[in-house]
Design an enzyme around this catalytic site. Structure first.
Site, PDB file in Angstrom:
ATOM      1  N   ARG A   1      -7.081 -33.265  51.455  1.00  0.00           N
ATOM      2  CA  ARG A   1      -7.029 -31.826  51.178  1.00  0.00           C
ATOM      3  C   ARG A   1      -8.349 -31.375  50.577  1.00  0.00           C
ATOM      4  O   ARG A   1      -8.860 -30.296  50.876  1.00  0.00           O
ATOM      5  CB  ARG A   1      -5.866 -31.482  50.238  1.00  0.00           C
ATOM      6  CG  ARG A   1      -5.913 -30.023  49.766  1.00  0.00           C
ATOM      7  CD  ARG A   1      -4.675 -29.590  49.007  1.00  0.00           C
ATOM      8  NE  ARG A   1      -4.160 -30.558  48.080  1.00  0.00           N
ATOM      9  CZ  ARG A   1      -4.685 -30.831  46.876  1.00  0.00           C
ATOM     10  NH1 ARG A   1      -5.770 -30.198  46.462  1.00  0.00           N
ATOM     11  NH2 ARG A   1      -4.129 -31.724  46.103  1.00  0.00           N
TER      12      ARG A   1
ATOM     13  N   TYR B   1      -8.232  -5.514  62.518  1.00  0.00           N
ATOM     14  CA  TYR B   1      -7.275  -6.406  63.173  1.00  0.00           C
ATOM     15  C   TYR B   1      -5.919  -6.282  62.486  1.00  0.00           C
ATOM     16  O   TYR B   1      -5.828  -6.231  61.256  1.00  0.00           O
ATOM     17  CB  TYR B   1      -7.802  -7.840  63.101  1.00  0.00           C
ATOM     18  CG  TYR B   1      -6.791  -8.907  63.380  1.00  0.00           C
ATOM     19  CD1 TYR B   1      -6.043  -8.901  64.561  1.00  0.00           C
ATOM     20  CD2 TYR B   1      -6.578  -9.935  62.477  1.00  0.00           C
ATOM     21  CE1 TYR B   1      -5.106  -9.888  64.814  1.00  0.00           C
ATOM     22  CE2 TYR B   1      -5.654 -10.934  62.724  1.00  0.00           C
ATOM     23  CZ  TYR B   1      -4.917 -10.901  63.895  1.00  0.00           C
ATOM     24  OH  TYR B   1      -3.982 -11.877  64.135  1.00  0.00           O
TER      25      TYR B   1
ATOM     26  N   ASP C   1     -16.234  -9.951  59.233  1.00  0.00           N
ATOM     27  CA  ASP C   1     -15.464 -10.737  60.192  1.00  0.00           C
ATOM     28  C   ASP C   1     -16.267 -10.764  61.485  1.00  0.00           C
ATOM     29  O   ASP C   1     -16.392  -9.759  62.176  1.00  0.00           O
ATOM     30  CB  ASP C   1     -14.091 -10.092  60.403  1.00  0.00           C
ATOM     31  CG  ASP C   1     -13.189 -10.927  61.310  1.00  0.00           C
ATOM     32  OD1 ASP C   1     -13.721 -11.718  62.119  1.00  0.00           O
ATOM     33  OD2 ASP C   1     -11.952 -10.763  61.238  1.00  0.00           O
TER      34      ASP C   1
END
Length: 379
Positions: free
Chosen positions: A49, A102, A174
């Site tokens: 992780r 989005y 983005d």
């Protein structure tokens, strides 16, 4: 960049294996690592992780192609966005988002982070006066998509970066629709780049993933801390698939752009099409800005039809080579109705998209076959 984009995409973070000479980073399907004594980590790896060698290779490659100090790979684009927001913001803070963002990003703000106490305002980011008026003392981020999804709006990254920094905020871009090959937001002043690597970076519709790339090393460390603490990391096989896709991004994007330009020409000449949305057209309101900050104009095309929503839906249903499906950026061409599919979560909000809108993700097939399919779908 000290080397060309294609060179970095193929080689950054992907040195040959020192033991075997393998030229492709292996898939480290492992959760934990043997330590050489208590606290004696090998190359910093203790638990996957926190870090995994396959993911590290992808993260270094993403940082290199975006020209950033630190790259981080996540389980999805939205996982990357969530981690970013919880790193930079706290309850009571404010974010400016695009007024045609989005749908998944809008849902994250409206249905998840607003309940946490994070405030947001949708603003037309091509209007600098409107952006300036929306800034408050609590504004921490100006969040940009350019081109936007699905209306292909364009925002001036450099101008928005200056505005954000003047008020002490970060500029987040983005870059999913453009890809790192077509646009370099960090070089234009952005602080963080966000990707859904599911799309153009992966490029083959076979993996879901996300990424953040930070310009500042200290901010990168803060994001990395939250990545580990929150845990929405990319798995090793997903990282390997994404890394494989990144190697061919440049050549794929050139073909996507070539095909999209031919599709635009067909749509502009068709009597059923009342509007074509593509920043490569000189008449597009953001064309000059796009030409300044993009290498080419991308593989995404949207258009509106004379017959309204019913006709838009039927065009989607009649397409054959264009696959009816969500997502974008794969080698295969996709068609969708944003109002009922990818942007359904924005219905009834200021971000609701027109019902007569069709969105195309133009793939890399033989372009004459794509044109023939669109012609029959529009008939």
């Amino acid at each position: 960049m000290s080397e060309g984009f294609e060179t970095l995409a193929i080689h950054a973070g992907q040195e040959a294996d020192p033991q075997t000479g393998a030229v492709v980073p292996p898939i480290y399907a492992v959760s934990t690592y043997k330590q050489d004594g208590v606290g004696g980590l090998r190359s910093g790896y203790e638990y996957s992780r926190s870090a995994n060698p396959t993911r590290t290779a992808l993260e270094e490659a993403m940082a290199a192609v975006e020209g950033g100090a630190r790259g981080l790979a996540f389980a999805s684009g939205l996982a990357a966005e969530d981690t970013l927001l919880r790193t930079v913001c706290k309850p009571g803070d404010h974010v400016i988002i695009p007024n045609d963002a989005y749908g998944g990003t809008y849902r994250l703000f409206a249905k998840v982070h607003e309940r946490w106490g994070l405030h947001y305002d949708p603003v037309a980011l091509d209007n600098m006066n409107a952006v300036g008026a929306a800034i408050t003392p609590k504004t921490k981020i100006i969040w940009v998509e350019t081109p936007t999804n699905p209306l292909l709006g364009i925002s001036d990254i450099a101008a928005l970066a200056e505005l954000a920094h003047d008020c002490g905020a970060l500029l987040v871009v983005d870059n999913t629709f453009a890809s790192p090959y077509l646009q370099q937001p960090l070089a234009l002043g952005a602080d963080i780049v966000v990707h859904s690597t599911t799309k153009y970076v992966g490029g083959h519709s076979d993996v879901v993933g996300g990424a953040l790339v930070a310009r500042d090393p200290e901010l990168g460390e803060q994001l990395a801390y939250h990545q580990n603490a929150m845990g929405a990391v990319a798995g090793p096989f997903d990282a390997w698939l994404t890394l494989r896709g990144l190697k061919t991004l440049a050549v794929r994007m050139e073909r996507h752009c070539d095909n999209a330009e031919r599709v635009v020409d067909l749509l502009l000449a068709h009597p059923k099409v009342i509007s074509v949305l593509y920043p490569g057209m000189p008449e597009h309101p953001g064309h000059e800005v796009a030409a300044k900050q993009m290498r080419r104009f991308g593989g995404m095309v949207s258009f509106r039809v004379a017959g309204g929503e019913a006709e838009a839906v039927e065009i989607c249903n009649r397409a054959k080579l264009f696959t009816l499906g969500e997502s974008l950026g794969g080698v295969e061409s996709l068609i969708e109705h944003p109002g009922r599919m990818t942007h359904a979560s924005a219905a009834g909000s200021p971000l609701e998209v027109p019902g007569d809108l069709v969105r195309l993700s133009v793939g890399i097939e033989t372009v004459d076959d794509l044109l023939a399919d669109l012609t029959q779908a529009l008939s």
